[in-house]
Design an enzyme around this catalytic site. Structure first.
Site, PDB file in Angstrom:
ATOM      1  N   CYS A  72      50.899  32.334  33.514  1.00 12.91           N
ATOM      2  CA  CYS A  72      50.672  33.672  32.981  1.00 12.91           C
ATOM      3  C   CYS A  72      49.168  33.881  32.812  1.00 12.91           C
ATOM      4  CB  CYS A  72      51.368  33.781  31.627  1.00 12.91           C
ATOM      5  SG  CYS A  72      51.042  35.337  30.790  1.00 12.91           S
ATOM      6  N   CYS A 186      48.656  38.894  37.672  1.00 14.47           N
ATOM      7  CA  CYS A 186      49.787  38.783  36.743  1.00 14.47           C
ATOM      8  C   CYS A 186      50.897  38.149  37.566  1.00 14.47           C
ATOM      9  CB  CYS A 186      50.211  40.157  36.230  1.00 14.47           C
ATOM     10  SG  CYS A 186      51.782  40.110  35.333  1.00 14.47           S
TER      11      CYS A 186
END
Ligand code: DGL
Length: 251
Positions: A72, A186
């Protein structure tokens, strides 16, 4: 048996898990979707730092992994130093792939498509200063794209306009040329790559760092195991029960 813990706010980190699985099929993988806290992109930094450190500490205590992968960008750009200071085991992060995009651009214009949290980070600005001097970098904090990716993964139809609206600011025309590389900063966004390709106003190269992250995991492990299959995958959530079928995970 090597054990690797992979953590994300939701299901986006599966794009990283897939690459680790393909490279290291003998390793056991534990995937933790911290879905109770999704989306990390909306959190305030101090609270998110404390939350991630607590969550990862608990998962390390539960699973005793040999390596942790923070799959992440929103988390990695904030807590990697804190996690590395706290734990002796290797912690591999996922940070915006600005360096390869700046090295590859021909037009001198790249975009970084991320969560609103990641585009605000000092870490992201520092990457631009260090690796992209002389390159025009457009930072795009997409407010809804991670959520759209989660819904798409769960089989929900997503309107083209919803995706187009999120990616549109990445496409910039400048006198010197137009954007030619877009960093997928992302881990959720590669889940929508087909639609983004189709909806892009002009063709660009989308940079997904997941294969490089898998290679980094292999490097940091003392014993990455052989190439034979045999590892198991354990799926965990912090909130709702896991409902995604295995076919959707490794597809
Ligand atoms: N998958 C996360 C990332 O790479 C973001 C999603 C979220 O906002 O929780 O940044």
């Amino acid at each position: 048996m090597t054990r690797i813990l992979v953590v994300d706010s939701g299901y986006g980190g599966l794009t990283v898990l897939r690459e680790i699985r393909a490279l290291l099929p003998a390793a056991d993988l534990i995937y933790l979707a911290d879905d109770a806290a999704f989306p990390y992109g909306d959190w305030e930094e101090t609270a998110l730092t404390a939350h991630i450190i607590e969550t990862v500490s608990g998962a390390i205590a539960d699973h005793a992994p040999d390596c942790v992968v923070i799959a992440c960008n929103t988390a990695s750009t904030l807590v990697l130093p804190g996690l590395r200071a706290r734990f002796a085991l290797p912690v591999v992060g996922t940070v915006p792939a600005i360096k390869p995009a700046a090295a590859a651009t021909r037009s001198g214009s790249i975009s970084v498509l991320a969560t609103p949290g990641t585009v605000k980070r000092d870490y992201t600005r520092a990457l631009i200063e260090e690796f992209a001097p002389g390159t025009d970098v457009t930072l795009v904090g997409a407010p809804h794209l991670a959520n759209l990716a989660e819904r798409h993964l769960h089989g929900e139809p997503i309107a083209d306009t919803a995706i187009s609206d999120e990616i549109a600011p990445c496409f910039v025309e400048r006198p010197a040329g137009r954007t030619d590389h877009v960093v997928l900063a992302c881990t959720h966004f590669p889940l929508l790559r087909k639609a983004m390709n189709r909806l892009a106003p002009w063709p660009v190269t989308w940079i997904d760092p997941a294969p490089a992250i898998a290679r980094r995991v292999e490097q940091v492990l003392d014993d990455p195991g052989d190439r034979a299959a045999g590892g198991q995958v354990f799926l965990r959530t912090s909130g709702a029960a896991w409902t995604l079928p295995e076919s959707a995970i490794f597809n």
